[in-house]
Design a protein around this motif. Structure first.
Motif, mmCIF file in Angstrom:
data_model
loop_
_atom_site.group_PDB
_atom_site.id
_atom_site.type_symbol
_atom_site.label_atom_id
_atom_site.label_comp_id
_atom_site.label_asym_id
_atom_site.label_seq_id
_atom_site.Cartn_x
_atom_site.Cartn_y
_atom_site.Cartn_z
ATOM 1 N N LEU A 183 -20.298 58.460 6.891
ATOM 2 C CA LEU A 183 -19.732 59.815 6.879
ATOM 3 C C LEU A 183 -20.699 60.801 6.218
ATOM 4 C CD1 LEU A 183 -15.993 59.118 5.984
ATOM 5 C CD2 LEU A 183 -16.858 60.072 8.116
ATOM 6 N N GLU A 184 -21.335 60.378 5.122
ATOM 7 C CA GLU A 184 -22.302 61.255 4.450
ATOM 8 C C GLU A 184 -23.458 61.604 5.387
ATOM 9 O OE1 GLU A 184 -23.537 59.341 0.884
ATOM 10 O OE2 GLU A 184 -21.535 59.329 -0.023
ATOM 11 N N LYS A 185 -23.949 60.604 6.096
ATOM 12 C CA LYS A 185 -25.056 60.840 7.018
ATOM 13 C C LYS A 185 -24.625 61.728 8.189
ATOM 14 C CE LYS A 185 -27.862 56.751 6.004
ATOM 15 N NZ LYS A 185 -29.007 57.596 5.573
ATOM 16 N N ALA A 186 -23.369 61.593 8.618
ATOM 17 C CA ALA A 186 -22.865 62.432 9.708
ATOM 18 C C ALA A 186 -22.807 63.897 9.274
ATOM 19 C CB ALA A 186 -21.483 61.944 10.139
ATOM 20 N N ILE A 187 -22.423 64.152 8.023
ATOM 21 C CA ILE A 187 -22.380 65.520 7.508
ATOM 22 C C ILE A 187 -23.796 66.093 7.404
ATOM 23 C CG2 ILE A 187 -21.797 66.943 5.503
ATOM 24 C CD1 ILE A 187 -19.426 65.066 5.021
ATOM 25 N N GLU A 188 -24.735 65.263 6.965
ATOM 26 C CA GLU A 188 -26.132 65.698 6.909
ATOM 27 C C GLU A 188 -26.648 66.059 8.301
ATOM 28 O OE1 GLU A 188 -28.384 62.626 5.072
ATOM 29 O OE2 GLU A 188 -27.318 62.754 3.153
ATOM 30 N N ALA A 189 -26.290 65.234 9.281
ATOM 31 C CA ALA A 189 -26.713 65.493 10.663
ATOM 32 C C ALA A 189 -26.115 66.801 11.175
ATOM 33 C CB ALA A 189 -26.307 64.328 11.563
#
Length: 243
Positions: free
Chosen positions: A161-167
């Protein structure tokens, strides 16, 4: 009187519209909504096995129950032999019911007493699964299936989820720049509920049984030599302010 009624209706419409605007403060005109996607791959370090216990007798419920109890004890002994921890074993309640069975040569329908139960457990050494399933089959447990899992699935969901927000932020920066604007603060973040783990490969009892027969030929190469991975996808919808 008509003018007064019209005035009251107009005021009600105004307050209703004002209330609707007040209820959606996160939707200004200058905003951008972006979907962010991410995916993690984890090595499978666990096999989840589901064993279906089912026994029957044409007329005697006690006979069916006794056969079921005997199978339970045999299965518990087998799991102990394979050092399956009690915390990794779950089971459903035993159900006993009367069914209509019409699988007879004469075509007639007869009743039978049937017991049903599922036993679910985790094997933390996937390399032992071929031997385990052969042991299950030799012990008379022919109804079972298995899937690969990872012990790090839950903690990896948060990271995904953190990486999805960064993306999403990286995508929004590019879009804002292309439009001659700059990105502001985050107004809202929503989980699109597409974050359940997806397993790359599943093995049912029949397929795994075939693989196990050739486990002794690993030097020649087979599917068991290929590391299994589990995909943890995540998707979020992020609303940014545009300046």
């Amino acid at each position: 009187m008509r003018k007064l009624s019209f005035l009251v209706i107009s005021l009600l419409s105004f307050f209703s519209a004002t209330a609707q605007v007040a209820q959606t403060p996160d939707l200004p005109v200058n905003r951008i909504v972006v979907l962010g996607d991410a995916e993690l791959e984890l090595p499978a370090d666990q096999v989840r096995v589901v064993v279906n216990l089912q026994y029957s007798d044409p007329t005697d419920a006690k006979k069916a129950y006794n056969a079921h109890q005997a199978a339970e004890k045999q299965l518990v002994t087998l799991l102990k032999d394979y050092q399956i921890n009690e915390k990794d074993i779950r089971y459903t309640l035993l159900q006993v019911q009367k069914n209509q069975n019409d699988v007879y040569p004469t075509g007639e329908r007869r009743q039978e007493i049937v017991t049903m139960q599922q036993v679910i457990f985790e094997l933390n050494k996937p390399e032992r699964y071929p031997a385990l399933q052969l042991a299950l089959i030799n012990a008379g447990f022919n109804r079972f299936q298995a899937t690969y899992h990872s012990t790090k699935e839950e903690q990896s969901k948060n990271l995904a989820l953190e990486k999805a927000i960064e993306a999403a932020r990286e995508k929004a920066v590019v879009m804002a720049k292309a439009a001659g604007r700059t990105l502001g603060t985050v107004l809202s973040v929503r989980d699109t509920e597409e974050t359940d783990p997806v397993f790359q490969k599943r093995f049912g009892a029949g397929y795994s049984y075939g693989s196990a027969l050739y486990a002794s030929a690993r030097a020649e190469g087979n599917l068991l030599d290929i590391p299994q991975t589990i995909r943890i996808p995540a998707q979020v919808k992020v609303t940014f302010e545009l300046k």
